[in-house]
Design an enzyme around this catalytic site. Structure first.
Site: not given
Ligand code: AMP
Length: 263
Positions: A150, A37
């Protein structure tokens, strides 16, 4: 860093920045932030006048109740990471305020969302696309940053923004990995020490030139329960091997560019 909980207030603050001419970069997350992140947040910081993040454990994208109830929540640590990288604004709403309709309205995608992970997680991408569309509508962002980890999610969101003529660039960022090659994930903390030792094999095999059958076989032999290993081909985005496999109760996903070698 300002923390905002109400969608209406968020929308108003960001609309005002955009009207002033500031560019806005947003990183949507479900919290339990790690170095993966952080790389997205740093990129948003570098490339925009306003760096924004959201933390929302989105109930509509969980096809498995236990996964939702066990999802890690580490808000204090998350806030200090966000402040360290210079994030200006955090949106951390309650589920009721993001779903005033009780999730009777949803975004349906009829092709890619039904393949790969979508085949095994019914409703998952519908939940993802619905919450991301809401975030896009209220954030007035110039850019939204998504991880390549992802991959299917990134492609679906990028194509959704194009389909709905949304003026936000969807930017992909490389997967951040442990030195072993294991992709960082908020769910890695649930792996036992034995599973943690095996987990890097997923990336090693996907980035090798082995055939799909050989990759599946080696994973099964090592103790993984393979959900799928499949090739993704796209004229614009190229070819990738996408995979999902369980180690014990933990579902791992990963992907790697595939440029050559028989499948
Ligand atoms: P999540 O909090 O799992 O919903 O992820 C939020 C964003 O961070 C998504 O765009 C993910 O693809 C991205 N992300 C998660 N793990 C990684 C990683 N290891 N490297 C790069 N991006 C990641």
């Amino acid at each position: 860093m300002d923390i905002v909980r109400e969608p209406q207030k968020w929308q108003q603050i960001l609309r005002d920045y955009r009207r002033k001419g500031d560019s806005i970069g947003i990183v949507p997350t479900m919290g339990a932030l790690h170095a993966g992140h952080r790389s997205l947040l740093q990129r948003a910081r570098e490339e925009n006048q306003i760096a924004a993040a959201s933390i929302f454990v989105n109930p509509s994208q969980f096809d498995n109740r236990e996964d939702l109830t066990r999802y890690p929540v580490t808000l204090d640590e998350d806030i200090s990471l966000l402040e360290k990288v210079g994030t200006d604004l955090l949106f951390a709403p309650q589920a009721e305020s993001m779903y005033p309709d009780n999730y009777t309205y949803a975004v349906t995608e009829k092709a890619l969302s039904r393949e790969y992970c979508g085949k095994y997680r019914p409703g998952h991408f519908e939940g993802v696309l619905t919450i991301v569309l809401k975030l896009l509508l209220i954030s007035h962002a110039s850019r939204m940053y998504m991880g390549e980890k992802d991959w299917q999610q990134y492609v679906l969101v990028k194509r959704m923004a194009e389909a709905f003529l949304i003026d936000t660039e969807i930017v992909s960022c490389p997967t951040v990995r442990e030195p072993s090659g294991l992709a960082l994930s908020s769910r890695n903390g649930r792996l036992t020490s034995d599973e943690l030792e095996k987990a890097p094999l997923l990336h090693q095999l996907l980035s090798s030139d082995r055939t799909i059958e050989a990759i599946k076989e080696e994973l099964e032999t090592a103790g993984f329960r393979v959900e799928y290993v499949e090739i993704f081909n796209d004229p614009e985005l190229g070819s990738r091997l996408l995979a999902a496999a369980y180690l014990g109760k933990v579902r791992l996903i990963d992907n790697a560019k595939r440029t050559q070698g028989p499948l």
